[in-house]
Design an enzyme around this catalytic site. Structure first.
Site, PDB file in Angstrom:
ATOM      1  N   TYR A 150     -15.380 -70.362  37.925  1.00 32.21           N
ATOM      2  CA  TYR A 150     -15.420 -71.829  38.014  1.00 32.21           C
ATOM      3  C   TYR A 150     -16.871 -72.294  37.925  1.00 32.21           C
ATOM      4  CZ  TYR A 150     -14.679 -76.576  39.494  1.00 32.21           C
ATOM      5  OH  TYR A 150     -14.676 -77.947  39.521  1.00 32.21           O
ATOM      6  N   TYR A 160     -16.712 -76.547  47.486  1.00 32.96           N
ATOM      7  CA  TYR A 160     -16.217 -75.273  46.953  1.00 32.96           C
ATOM      8  C   TYR A 160     -16.646 -74.110  47.864  1.00 32.96           C
ATOM      9  CZ  TYR A 160     -14.221 -72.515  43.146  1.00 32.96           C
ATOM     10  OH  TYR A 160     -13.430 -71.685  42.398  1.00 32.96           O
TER      11      TYR A 160
HETATM   12  P1  NAI Z   1      -3.391 -68.303  42.889  1.00 36.21           P
HETATM   13  O1  NAI Z   1      -3.459 -68.613  44.344  1.00 36.21           O
HETATM   14  O2  NAI Z   1      -2.090 -68.428  42.226  1.00 36.21           O
HETATM   15  O3  NAI Z   1      -3.997 -66.853  42.593  1.00 36.21           O
HETATM   16  C1  NAI Z   1      -4.936 -66.193  43.423  1.00 36.21           C
HETATM   17  C2  NAI Z   1      -4.432 -64.770  43.577  1.00 36.21           C
HETATM   18  O4  NAI Z   1      -5.365 -63.936  44.280  1.00 36.21           O
HETATM   19  C3  NAI Z   1      -3.108 -64.713  44.373  1.00 36.21           C
HETATM   20  O5  NAI Z   1      -2.108 -64.092  43.586  1.00 36.21           O
HETATM   21  C4  NAI Z   1      -3.468 -63.874  45.575  1.00 36.21           C
HETATM   22  O6  NAI Z   1      -2.389 -63.134  46.086  1.00 36.21           O
HETATM   23  C5  NAI Z   1      -4.569 -62.992  44.985  1.00 36.21           C
HETATM   24  N1  NAI Z   1      -5.315 -62.296  46.041  1.00 36.21           N
HETATM   25  C6  NAI Z   1      -5.920 -62.854  47.126  1.00 36.21           C
HETATM   26  N2  NAI Z   1      -6.433 -61.878  47.912  1.00 36.21           N
HETATM   27  C7  NAI Z   1      -6.167 -60.685  47.295  1.00 36.21           C
HETATM   28  C8  NAI Z   1      -6.435 -59.325  47.607  1.00 36.21           C
HETATM   29  N3  NAI Z   1      -7.113 -58.976  48.717  1.00 36.21           N
HETATM   30  N4  NAI Z   1      -5.995 -58.362  46.759  1.00 36.21           N
HETATM   31  C9  NAI Z   1      -5.316 -58.681  45.630  1.00 36.21           C
HETATM   32  N5  NAI Z   1      -5.038 -59.964  45.280  1.00 36.21           N
HETATM   33  C10 NAI Z   1      -5.452 -60.955  46.102  1.00 36.21           C
HETATM   34  O7  NAI Z   1      -4.454 -69.321  42.212  1.00 36.21           O
HETATM   35  P2  NAI Z   1      -5.112 -69.379  40.754  1.00 36.21           P
HETATM   36  O8  NAI Z   1      -5.720 -70.720  40.659  1.00 36.21           O
HETATM   37  O9  NAI Z   1      -4.161 -68.937  39.734  1.00 36.21           O
HETATM   38  O10 NAI Z   1      -6.328 -68.364  40.896  1.00 36.21           O
HETATM   39  C11 NAI Z   1      -6.614 -67.350  39.984  1.00 36.21           C
HETATM   40  C12 NAI Z   1      -8.106 -67.263  39.702  1.00 36.21           C
HETATM   41  O11 NAI Z   1      -8.517 -68.432  38.990  1.00 36.21           O
HETATM   42  C13 NAI Z   1      -8.988 -67.189  40.949  1.00 36.21           C
HETATM   43  O12 NAI Z   1     -10.067 -66.309  40.707  1.00 36.21           O
HETATM   44  C14 NAI Z   1      -9.500 -68.612  41.052  1.00 36.21           C
HETATM   45  O13 NAI Z   1     -10.708 -68.706  41.782  1.00 36.21           O
HETATM   46  C15 NAI Z   1      -9.705 -68.916  39.579  1.00 36.21           C
HETATM   47  N6  NAI Z   1      -9.870 -70.325  39.238  1.00 36.21           N
HETATM   48  C16 NAI Z   1      -8.972 -71.240  39.687  1.00 36.21           C
HETATM   49  C17 NAI Z   1      -9.165 -72.576  39.426  1.00 36.21           C
HETATM   50  C18 NAI Z   1      -8.230 -73.601  39.997  1.00 36.21           C
HETATM   51  O14 NAI Z   1      -8.608 -74.769  40.073  1.00 36.21           O
HETATM   52  N7  NAI Z   1      -7.018 -73.221  40.374  1.00 36.21           N
HETATM   53  C19 NAI Z   1     -10.313 -73.052  38.612  1.00 36.21           C
HETATM   54  C20 NAI Z   1     -11.165 -72.000  38.144  1.00 36.21           C
HETATM   55  C21 NAI Z   1     -10.952 -70.681  38.463  1.00 36.21           C
END
Ligand code: NAI
Length: 270
Positions: A150, A160
Site C-alpha cells: 500500500y 495506517y
Molecule cells: P484479508 O483480511 O481478506 O486478507 C488478509 C489475510 O492475511 C487473511 O486471509 C488472514 O487470515 C491472513 N493472515 C493474517 N495473519 C496471518 C498469519 N499469521 N499467517 C498466515 N496468514 C495470515 O484482506 P485483504 O485486503 O485481501 O489483504 C490482503 C493483502 O492486501 C494484505 O497484505 C493487505 O495489507 C494488502 N492490501 C490491502 C488493501 C486494502 O485496502 N484492503 C490495500 C492495499 C494492500
C-alpha cells in the site's frame, strides 16, 4: 474472459479469508486462466473463514500455515511439492495484520510486542516464504512471486499505523530478495501497491470509509477493485512479464501520481 495465460502453471495462494479477500478473487482468476493451485492460510483464519468453499470452487487442496512459523512453511512447501510432483511457478503473498491497528493504539503510543508481530506477519513473512522456497528449491525457473502493498510505504497516511512501516519493509525485501532469486533462478519478485479495498484487513483501518472515498475522488480512473487487482496479478504470473522484477507496481487508478484532482478541488470549494 479467460486467455489461458496460466495454462500448465502451478501456484500457491496465501491469504484467502472470505470472498472479499484479494487472494480469493486472485485464486479464482488463476484457475480460470488454466492454473492449478494450493491454498493456504493461518490455522485460526481457516476456522473463521470460508476457505473450504473456495477450495471446492478451485479444486485445490488447503494446507494450513502460519506465516510466522518456519515449521509450518516447510510443511507447506514439502506438501505442495508432493502434491504437484515438482515446484511451483507462482506465489501470491496476500497477508497482512496489525494488532496495534486493530486495538486502536496510536502510532506514538505503540505496543512493541504487537509492532514486532505486525512486522513479522506482514513483511518478514515474505522473506520467510522466499528463503524456505529457495532452500527447498520449490520455485521453478522464471517463476513469479507477488506480494500486496500500500502507498503508505512511501507517504504518510496517519491512521495506517505500524502497517506503514511493515509495507516499507515488505517492499525492501521484495527488492533485496528479488535480486538474489533473479540471479539464482530467474525468479521474479514484485509488489502490487493496491487502492484501498473493502476487505476484512482494509476495513480495520480507522476512518476507512473516508479514506476510500477520498482515494476514489483523487484517482483519475477511480479506485482499483479487488477483481481488477486479481487481473493484474495474473499478468505478473504469466510469461508476458518475464523481465519485470524487484518493482513496486502501483495499481491505483493513477492515485500515486496525482497531486490533486478536480474532484477533490470541487469538494474543497463546497
Ligand atoms: P484479508 O483480511 O481478506 O486478507 C488478509 C489475510 O492475511 C487473511 O486471509 C488472514 O487470515 C491472513 N493472515 C493474517 N495473519 C496471518 C498469519 N499469521 N499467517 C498466515 N496468514 C495470515 O484482506 P485483504 O485486503 O485481501 O489483504 C490482503 C493483502 O492486501 C494484505 O497484505 C493487505 O495489507 C494488502 N492490501 C490491502 C488493501 C486494502 O485496502 N484492503 C490495500 C492495499 C494492500
Amino acid at each position: 474472459m479467460a486467455y489461458n495465460l496460466l495454462k500448465g502453471k502451478k501456484g500457491i495462494i496465501f491469504g484467502a479469508l472470505d470472498e472479499k479477500s484479494i487472494a480469493w478473487k486472485t485464486a479464482l482468476r488463476c484457475v480460470e486462466e488454466g492454473a492449478e493451485i494450493v491454498l493456504t492460510n493461518a490455522p485460526i483464519a481457516m476456522r473463521l473463514g470460508e476457505i473450504n468453499r473456495l477450495a471446492e470452487l478451485c479444486n485445490a487442496p488447503v494446507i494450513p500455515a502460519d506465516v510466522t512459523s518456519m515449521d509450518d512453511l516447510e510443511n507447506l512447501f514439502s506438501k505442495t511439492l508432493e502434491h504437484f510432483g515438482g515446484g511451483v511457478d507462482f506465489i501470491l503473498h496476500s497477508v497482512g495484520m496489525s494488532m496495534n491497528l486493530r486495538k486502536g493504539n496510536p502510532y506514538t503510543d505503540t505496543n512493541y510486542d504487537l509492532m514486532h508481530k505486525s512486522l513479522d506477519i506482514s513483511a518478514m513473512s515474505l522473506h520467510r516464504v522466499l528463503q524456505t522456497a529457495m532452500k527447498m528449491d520449490a520455485i521453478n525457473e522464471w517463476g513469479s512471486v507477488v506480494a500486496l502493498s500500500y502507498i503508505a510505504a512511501q507517504r504518510v497516511f496517519p491512521d495506517y499505523n505500524d502497517m506503514a512501516d511493515a509495507k516499507s519493509m515488505l517492499e525492501s525485501i521484495t527488492r533485496n530478495f528479488g535480486y538474489q532469486y533473479a540471479v539464482k533462478k530467474h525468479v521474479r519478485v514484485n509488489t502490487i501497491s493496491q487502492s484501498p479495498t473493502r476487505t476484512t484487513a482494509g476495513s480495520g483501518v480507522k476512518g476507512f470509509e473516508g479514506f476510500i472515498k477520498f482515494a476514489e475522488k483523487q484517482s483519475p480512473l477511480g479506485n482499483a477493485s479487488a477483481d481488477q487487482c486479481a487481473d493484474y496479478t495474473v499478468t505478473l504470473f504469466s510469461d508476458l512479464t518475464k523481465m519485470v522484477t524487484m518493482q513496486n507496481l502501483f495499481h491505483d487508478g493513477g492515485f500515486s501520481f496525482t497531486g490533486i484532482s478536480h474532484a477533490v478541488i470541487d469538494q474543497m470549494e463546497m
